[in-house]
Scaffold this motif. Structure first.
Motif, PDB file in Angstrom:
ATOM      1  N   ARG A  52      72.720  35.612  77.682  1.00 21.04           N
ATOM      2  CA  ARG A  52      72.397  34.905  76.435  1.00 21.04           C
ATOM      3  C   ARG A  52      71.719  35.848  75.453  1.00 21.04           C
ATOM      4  O   ARG A  52      72.043  35.862  74.260  1.00 21.04           O
ATOM      5  CB  ARG A  52      71.481  33.720  76.733  1.00 21.04           C
ATOM      6  N   THR A  53      70.772  36.642  75.959  1.00 16.57           N
ATOM      7  CA  THR A  53      70.042  37.555  75.096  1.00 16.57           C
ATOM      8  C   THR A  53      70.973  38.575  74.454  1.00 16.57           C
ATOM      9  O   THR A  53      70.857  38.890  73.258  1.00 16.57           O
ATOM     10  CB  THR A  53      68.937  38.265  75.899  1.00 16.57           C
ATOM     11  N   MET A  54      71.905  39.102  75.222  1.00 18.13           N
ATOM     12  CA  MET A  54      72.847  40.069  74.667  1.00 18.13           C
ATOM     13  C   MET A  54      73.769  39.403  73.643  1.00 18.13           C
ATOM     14  O   MET A  54      74.091  39.989  72.610  1.00 18.13           O
ATOM     15  CB  MET A  54      73.658  40.710  75.785  1.00 18.13           C
ATOM     16  N   GLY A  55      74.177  38.166  73.913  1.00 17.21           N
ATOM     17  CA  GLY A  55      74.991  37.433  72.948  1.00 17.21           C
ATOM     18  C   GLY A  55      74.231  37.163  71.662  1.00 17.21           C
ATOM     19  O   GLY A  55      74.778  37.303  70.557  1.00 17.21           O
ATOM     20  N   VAL A  56      72.962  36.797  71.780  1.00 14.65           N
ATOM     21  CA  VAL A  56      72.131  36.579  70.596  1.00 14.65           C
ATOM     22  C   VAL A  56      72.018  37.875  69.792  1.00 14.65           C
ATOM     23  O   VAL A  56      72.064  37.872  68.552  1.00 14.65           O
ATOM     24  CB  VAL A  56      70.738  36.066  71.003  1.00 14.65           C
ATOM     25  N   GLY A  57      71.897  39.004  70.493  1.00 13.06           N
ATOM     26  CA  GLY A  57      71.821  40.287  69.810  1.00 13.06           C
ATOM     27  C   GLY A  57      73.044  40.562  68.952  1.00 13.06           C
ATOM     28  O   GLY A  57      72.930  41.141  67.859  1.00 13.06           O
ATOM     29  N   LEU A  58      74.210  40.135  69.410  1.00 13.72           N
ATOM     30  CA  LEU A  58      75.437  40.377  68.656  1.00 13.72           C
ATOM     31  C   LEU A  58      75.452  39.654  67.317  1.00 13.72           C
ATOM     32  O   LEU A  58      76.083  40.113  66.362  1.00 13.72           O
ATOM     33  CB  LEU A  58      76.653  39.955  69.480  1.00 13.72           C
ATOM     34  N   VAL A  59      74.777  38.493  67.229  1.00 14.47           N
ATOM     35  CA  VAL A  59      74.804  37.714  65.985  1.00 14.47           C
ATOM     36  C   VAL A  59      73.502  37.804  65.194  1.00 14.47           C
ATOM     37  O   VAL A  59      73.395  37.219  64.119  1.00 14.47           O
ATOM     38  CB  VAL A  59      75.129  36.222  66.271  1.00 14.47           C
ATOM     39  N   THR A  60      72.513  38.530  65.718  1.00 16.46           N
ATOM     40  CA  THR A  60      71.212  38.575  65.053  1.00 16.46           C
ATOM     41  C   THR A  60      71.290  39.182  63.662  1.00 16.46           C
ATOM     42  O   THR A  60      70.576  38.757  62.738  1.00 16.46           O
ATOM     43  CB  THR A  60      70.206  39.359  65.920  1.00 16.46           C
ATOM     44  N   SER A  61      72.155  40.176  63.470  1.00 14.01           N
ATOM     45  CA  SER A  61      72.236  40.825  62.159  1.00 14.01           C
ATOM     46  C   SER A  61      72.802  39.901  61.083  1.00 14.01           C
ATOM     47  O   SER A  61      72.721  40.226  59.895  1.00 14.01           O
ATOM     48  CB  SER A  61      73.094  42.090  62.245  1.00 14.01           C
ATOM     49  N   VAL A  62      73.355  38.751  61.468  1.00 17.59           N
ATOM     50  CA  VAL A  62      73.817  37.776  60.482  1.00 17.59           C
ATOM     51  C   VAL A  62      72.667  37.393  59.545  1.00 17.59           C
ATOM     52  O   VAL A  62      72.833  37.330  58.324  1.00 17.59           O
ATOM     53  CB  VAL A  62      74.383  36.519  61.184  1.00 17.59           C
ATOM     54  N   GLY A  63      71.489  37.139  60.115  1.00 14.95           N
ATOM     55  CA  GLY A  63      70.342  36.763  59.294  1.00 14.95           C
ATOM     56  C   GLY A  63      69.953  37.849  58.307  1.00 14.95           C
ATOM     57  O   GLY A  63      69.649  37.572  57.147  1.00 14.95           O
ATOM     58  N   ASN A  64      69.952  39.108  58.760  1.00 19.58           N
ATOM     59  CA  ASN A  64      69.588  40.215  57.869  1.00 19.58           C
ATOM     60  C   ASN A  64      70.593  40.398  56.745  1.00 19.58           C
ATOM     61  O   ASN A  64      70.227  40.633  55.584  1.00 19.58           O
ATOM     62  CB  ASN A  64      69.487  41.516  58.678  1.00 19.58           C
ATOM     63  N   ARG A  65      71.882  40.303  57.063  1.00 23.44           N
ATOM     64  CA  ARG A  65      72.923  40.470  56.039  1.00 23.44           C
ATOM     65  C   ARG A  65      72.839  39.368  54.994  1.00 23.44           C
ATOM     66  O   ARG A  65      72.987  39.604  53.795  1.00 23.44           O
ATOM     67  CB  ARG A  65      74.306  40.464  56.696  1.00 23.44           C
ATOM     68  N   ILE A  66      72.612  38.148  55.439  1.00 26.17           N
ATOM     69  CA  ILE A  66      72.517  37.029  54.499  1.00 26.17           C
ATOM     70  C   ILE A  66      71.240  37.144  53.670  1.00 26.17           C
ATOM     71  O   ILE A  66      71.242  36.889  52.457  1.00 26.17           O
ATOM     72  CB  ILE A  66      72.581  35.691  55.250  1.00 26.17           C
ATOM     73  N   ALA A  67      70.130  37.552  54.303  1.00 28.68           N
ATOM     74  CA  ALA A  67      68.877  37.705  53.558  1.00 28.68           C
ATOM     75  C   ALA A  67      69.009  38.756  52.463  1.00 28.68           C
ATOM     76  O   ALA A  67      68.541  38.561  51.333  1.00 28.68           O
ATOM     77  CB  ALA A  67      67.752  38.090  54.519  1.00 28.68           C
TER      78      ALA A  67
END
Length: 473
Positions: free
Chosen positions: A61-76
């Motif tokens: 789960r943690t590795m999967g979350v890591g794959l999508v975490t940059s979504v927040g930074n790109r949108i911000a």
């Protein structure tokens, strides 16, 4: 303006985003805490087996979350540029909206691929536990738990992709309400499947996994429904992964794979130490599971601060404000240190109280596990300062779009320092589980120092060259 005034002002700005995220993280970890408490009712063997299964689930789960975490930074970053645009390209216009939608679709595509792959890996992991030195009965029970948990990984990562969208838009309020409700639903389902209540079948330990899977699915649907009702988020909520732009997916993967590897490096380090603890017997693994859950609970404070600091760094760099980005590091570390100090006092003063939800401190059957866990709390009181600092460091670097450095540094801290130290202290010096946790402390401390130093140097380099936000997705 004095340094104290600046710290208070920056602290309030960080708290505006961090507090909802920290509370959401704490509510979310209550899911696994509830599972751990319910498993403890079944006895030390089921607690050890269920804890092992949760460690593996959390790894993937943690590795999967890591794959999508940059979504927040790109949108911000996109949202900050749009807000500051003087030429009519601000929020609500076609250009900025299209960019956000591309990122959201790509995030859902990445989450889908990661969820399916992770579920298959979980099913396969259950078949090899017996080869990893675990007690046969523990391995057999953990296998059934993994099969029940595996289907929940996909909706769990869908939830995380939408969550990053709401955080990047600085509208995370629904997350807390949904997560709190999910804790209550999870507790009820845990109890019902464990004991066969309310007309549901009595499933024992696998019932805990099934309850978690159902809660992940319900949480995703609830967050989607809330976002659809939000007048700001609804027009941008593009979730069809089949329509994802390939270039944007590749960009997110380029950022996300090192993040996933970083998270996986840390989670893998903890997973290996769980296997080491299991090699010392069921009592040692039960103690390790209980203490690890306490660390995991408090770690959510660092996760919330890390996400908030990361999002704020992305925004400040998009606007070219390097001094503000530098102060974010100091503010986040000061907030984390204050919380960790309070937690350390509680661990040292009231060890029986903090262990009681996981182990029966008055029962002879759990006496050995309680004795081991009480000693481990002495290490954890110090360890959590470094655990928080290294997670904040990873978030700060992510705000710079420097995701590869975090991975390289965790390889050094965890695997070149921590793992050899675990072998030396745990086995060669025969400190067993205590030695393993001392090695965890050494690995986390090394990682924290290297990450924070890297952030300071990278930010200074960008400031000197006048380089702010990288090209948009």
């Amino acid at each position: 303006m004095t340094k104290t005034t600046l710290l208070l002002r920056d602290g309030r700005a960080l708290a505006a985003l961090a507090v909802p995220l920290v509370l959401t993280q704490l509510a979310q970890v209550a899911l696994t805490t509830t599972d751990t408490v319910m498993m403890g009712l079944l006895g030390a063997t089921d607690l050890a087996a269920g804890g092992l299964a949760i460690v593996i689930f959390n790894q993937l789960r943690t590795m999967g979350v890591g794959l999508v975490t940059s979504v927040g930074n790109r949108i911000a970053a996109a949202h900050a540029r749009a807000e500051a645009a003087p030429d009519g390209t601000g929020p609500g216009t076609g250009g900025s909206d299209a960019e956000v939608r591309r990122v959201v679709r790509a995030g859902m595509a990445v989450a889908t691929l990661a969820g399916l792959a992770g579920a298959l890996l979980m099913a396969g992991a259950g078949q090899v536990l017996g080869l990893a030195g675990q007690d046969p009965e523990v391995a057999d029970r953990a296998r059934t738990m993994l099969f029940a948990l595996a289907p929940g990984l996909l909706p769990c990562l869908w939830f995380q992709a939408v969550r990053q969208f709401t955080v990047g838009m600085r509208r995370p309020q629904a997350l807390l309400r949904i997560t709190i409700a999910s804790v209550a639903v999870n507790a009820g389902l845990d109890w019902a499947f464990l004991h066969g209540s309310w007309g549901l079948p009595r499933l024992g330990l696998p019932g805990v996994g099934l309850a978690t899977t159902l809660v992940h699915a319900l949480s995703f649907l609830a967050l989607y429904a809330c976002a659809r009702r939000d007048p700001v988020l609804a027009p941008l909520l593009a979730l069809n992964p089949a329509r994802a732009d390939r270039a944007t997916v590749r960009r997110l993967l380029g950022l996300g794979v090192p993040i996933a590897a970083t998270y996986g490096s840390e989670a893998g380090f903890f997973s290996v130490t769980a296997l080491m603890a299991g090699s010392f017997g069921p009592a040692a693994l039960a103690a390790h599971t209980a203490v690890n859950q306490l660390v995991y609970i408090v770690f959510q404070v660092a996760v919330g601060l890390s996400h908030a600091a990361s999002i704020n760094v992305s925004r400040e760099l998009a606007l070219g404000r390097f001094d503000a980005a530098r102060r974010i590091r100091n503010t986040a570390l000061a907030c984390a240190a204050a919380v960790m100090a309070v937690v350390a006092v509680v661990y040292l003063a009231l060890p029986s109280l903090v262990l009681r939800p996981f182990l029966d401190t008055g029962a002879g059957a759990d006496a050995e596990a309680v004795r081991i866990a009480t000693r481990l709390l002495l290490v954890v009181a110090v360890l959590q300062f470094f655990d928080c600092a290294q997670n904040i460091g990873v978030g700060l670097l992510r705000g710079l779009d420097d995701t590869r450095s975090g991975f390289r540094i965790t390889l050094v801290g965890y695997w070149l320092v921590g793992l050899p130290a675990a072998g030396l202290l745990g086995y060669a010096l025969d400190l067993k589980t205590l030695g393993v946790w001392l090695a965890l402390l050494a690995g986390l401390a090394t990682t924290a120092v290297l990450l924070l130093r890297r952030y300071g140097r990278s930010l200074a380099h960008r400031s000197a060259e006048g380089v702010a936000e990288p090209a948009a997705v």
